[in-house]
Design a protein around this motif. Sequence first.
Motif, mmCIF file in Angstrom:
data_model
loop_
_atom_site.group_PDB
_atom_site.id
_atom_site.type_symbol
_atom_site.label_atom_id
_atom_site.label_comp_id
_atom_site.label_asym_id
_atom_site.label_seq_id
_atom_site.Cartn_x
_atom_site.Cartn_y
_atom_site.Cartn_z
ATOM 1 N N ALA A 96 0.879 -1.210 0.098
ATOM 2 C CA ALA A 96 -0.200 -0.070 -0.025
ATOM 3 C C ALA A 96 1.016 1.194 -0.087
ATOM 4 O O ALA A 96 1.900 1.285 0.837
ATOM 5 C CB ALA A 96 -0.947 0.097 1.160
ATOM 6 N N GLY A 97 0.544 2.383 -0.801
ATOM 7 C CA GLY A 97 1.384 3.366 -0.956
ATOM 8 C C GLY A 97 2.400 3.438 -1.881
ATOM 9 O O GLY A 97 2.917 4.633 -2.339
ATOM 10 N N SER A 98 2.538 2.342 -2.527
ATOM 11 C CA SER A 98 3.396 2.272 -3.776
ATOM 12 C C SER A 98 2.817 2.858 -5.162
ATOM 13 O O SER A 98 1.498 2.812 -4.958
ATOM 14 C CB SER A 98 3.943 0.860 -4.134
ATOM 15 N N ASP A 99 3.554 3.208 -5.949
ATOM 16 C CA ASP A 99 2.970 3.607 -7.306
ATOM 17 C C ASP A 99 2.016 2.631 -7.759
ATOM 18 O O ASP A 99 0.905 3.119 -8.336
ATOM 19 C CB ASP A 99 4.103 3.868 -8.108
ATOM 20 N N LEU A 107 -3.567 1.279 -8.821
ATOM 21 C CA LEU A 107 -5.094 0.375 -8.818
ATOM 22 C C LEU A 107 -6.077 1.196 -7.782
ATOM 23 O O LEU A 107 -7.170 0.936 -8.064
ATOM 24 C CB LEU A 107 -4.608 -1.110 -7.964
ATOM 25 N N ALA A 108 -5.693 1.919 -6.774
ATOM 26 C CA ALA A 108 -6.679 2.317 -5.852
ATOM 27 C C ALA A 108 -7.386 3.438 -6.991
ATOM 28 O O ALA A 108 -8.643 3.859 -6.934
ATOM 29 C CB ALA A 108 -6.157 3.305 -5.010
ATOM 30 N N LEU A 143 -7.125 -3.702 0.280
ATOM 31 C CA LEU A 143 -7.785 -2.861 -0.216
ATOM 32 C C LEU A 143 -8.073 -1.683 0.353
ATOM 33 O O LEU A 143 -7.887 -0.517 -0.016
ATOM 34 C CB LEU A 143 -9.065 -3.448 -1.160
ATOM 35 N N HIS A 144 -8.499 -2.006 1.562
ATOM 36 C CA HIS A 144 -8.762 -0.594 2.430
ATOM 37 C C HIS A 144 -7.419 0.025 2.685
ATOM 38 O O HIS A 144 -7.517 1.213 2.617
ATOM 39 C CB HIS A 144 -9.398 -1.221 3.894
ATOM 40 N N ASP A 145 -6.288 -0.710 3.110
ATOM 41 C CA ASP A 145 -5.033 0.027 3.206
ATOM 42 C C ASP A 145 -4.355 0.797 1.973
ATOM 43 O O ASP A 145 -4.028 1.843 2.018
ATOM 44 C CB ASP A 145 -4.127 -1.060 3.562
ATOM 45 N N VAL A 146 -4.817 0.079 0.827
ATOM 46 C CA VAL A 146 -4.503 0.832 -0.377
ATOM 47 C C VAL A 146 -5.137 2.006 -0.742
ATOM 48 O O VAL A 146 -4.593 3.046 -1.206
ATOM 49 C CB VAL A 146 -4.569 -0.187 -1.726
ATOM 50 N N ILE A 147 -6.554 2.024 -0.406
ATOM 51 C CA ILE A 147 -7.350 3.070 -0.630
ATOM 52 C C ILE A 147 -6.918 4.117 0.410
ATOM 53 O O ILE A 147 -6.770 5.478 0.067
ATOM 54 C CB ILE A 147 -8.918 2.792 -0.284
ATOM 55 N N PHE A 148 -6.601 3.894 1.716
ATOM 56 C CA PHE A 148 -6.477 4.875 2.550
ATOM 57 C C PHE A 148 -4.922 5.666 2.281
ATOM 58 O O PHE A 148 -4.658 6.665 2.257
ATOM 59 C CB PHE A 148 -6.341 4.152 4.024
ATOM 60 N N ALA A 149 -4.118 4.685 1.829
ATOM 61 C CA ALA A 149 -2.730 5.248 1.693
ATOM 62 C C ALA A 149 -2.593 6.160 0.151
ATOM 63 O O ALA A 149 -2.060 7.309 0.454
ATOM 64 C CB ALA A 149 -1.535 4.120 1.055
ATOM 65 N N ASN A 150 -3.666 5.941 -0.640
ATOM 66 C CA ASN A 150 -3.573 6.639 -1.937
ATOM 67 C C ASN A 150 -4.475 7.955 -1.420
ATOM 68 O O ASN A 150 -3.952 9.015 -1.956
ATOM 69 C CB ASN A 150 -4.849 5.933 -2.741
ATOM 70 N N ALA A 151 -5.326 7.897 -0.634
ATOM 71 C CA ALA A 151 -6.001 9.061 -0.017
ATOM 72 C C ALA A 151 -5.142 9.985 0.505
ATOM 73 O O ALA A 151 -4.871 11.359 0.347
ATOM 74 C CB ALA A 151 -6.865 8.745 0.905
#
Length: 282
Positions: free
Chosen positions: A206-209, A214-215, A261-269
């Motif tokens: 999560a947080g990677s490019d 994907l987010a 997916l939750h973590d990915v969305i949060f990191a992207n936000a």
Amino acid sequence: MTSDSPEQEPTIIWEGAGPSGPDGLTVGRTAALVGVSVKTLHHWDAIGLVRPSGRTWAGYRVYSADDVARIHRVLVYKELGFPLAQIGRLLDDPDADARDHLRRQRSQLVERISRLEKMVGAVDRMLEASRTGMRLTPEQQVEIFGDDWRPAWVDEAEDRWGDTAQWSQYAERAARMTPEDWKEVAAATDALNVDLGAALRAGVAAGSDEANALAERHRALLSRYFDCTHSMHACIGRMFVDDPRYAEYFDTVAPDLTRWLHDVIFANARTHGVDPESATWE
């Protein structure tokens, strides 16, 4: 030389019968009667599906009333989608008589008519929805587009966000979507789920490019229905872990995909300046 052309037909008299004997129909007249081509009847004769019972004194093949009845049974089974080889086996089943076949065909036709009537009703409602600008109900969408729809989720979303501008956007856009649009969205969703599962299994952090991309794909998919901001996306990400039913959906794609997916969305936000923990629906 004989011909099966409907333009050249003799008086129809069965072989072995006098002028007052039982009548029969030549290939051309039979084809015109039942609505198929002469070529089709020749083919069915060649494969043994429907053979004319006799010939005229002049050598013309003729079909009896029983032969024509068999042709009609073939046509019904063919309309129901049965291949010719299976139709032949059904008609020649020694354990079934003509009435059994008729009852079986009637049952299958009634079932098909019922399905078609439901489809016509659904299309009529779709046309009405398009004419009035109203969106289809979840039940109507399931009826038209299949069991992949989750009507309970739509109902809960309306209860939660029905008085928001985003829900109005969803209702307006959904009403304009064609069956092809829905299929496109379903295909895009399936493709994204496959890529999400692959990224999780590959250890994408999560947080990677790659995870942020994907987010953004996920947010763009939601934006087909309403303009989904990063703050709204974070709110939806919270729902994924707060409601176990989302795990039942995402974790069938890959174990623990819901949490990832939750973590990915949060990191992207966070990447876009939004605190996901305090994000609001705006």
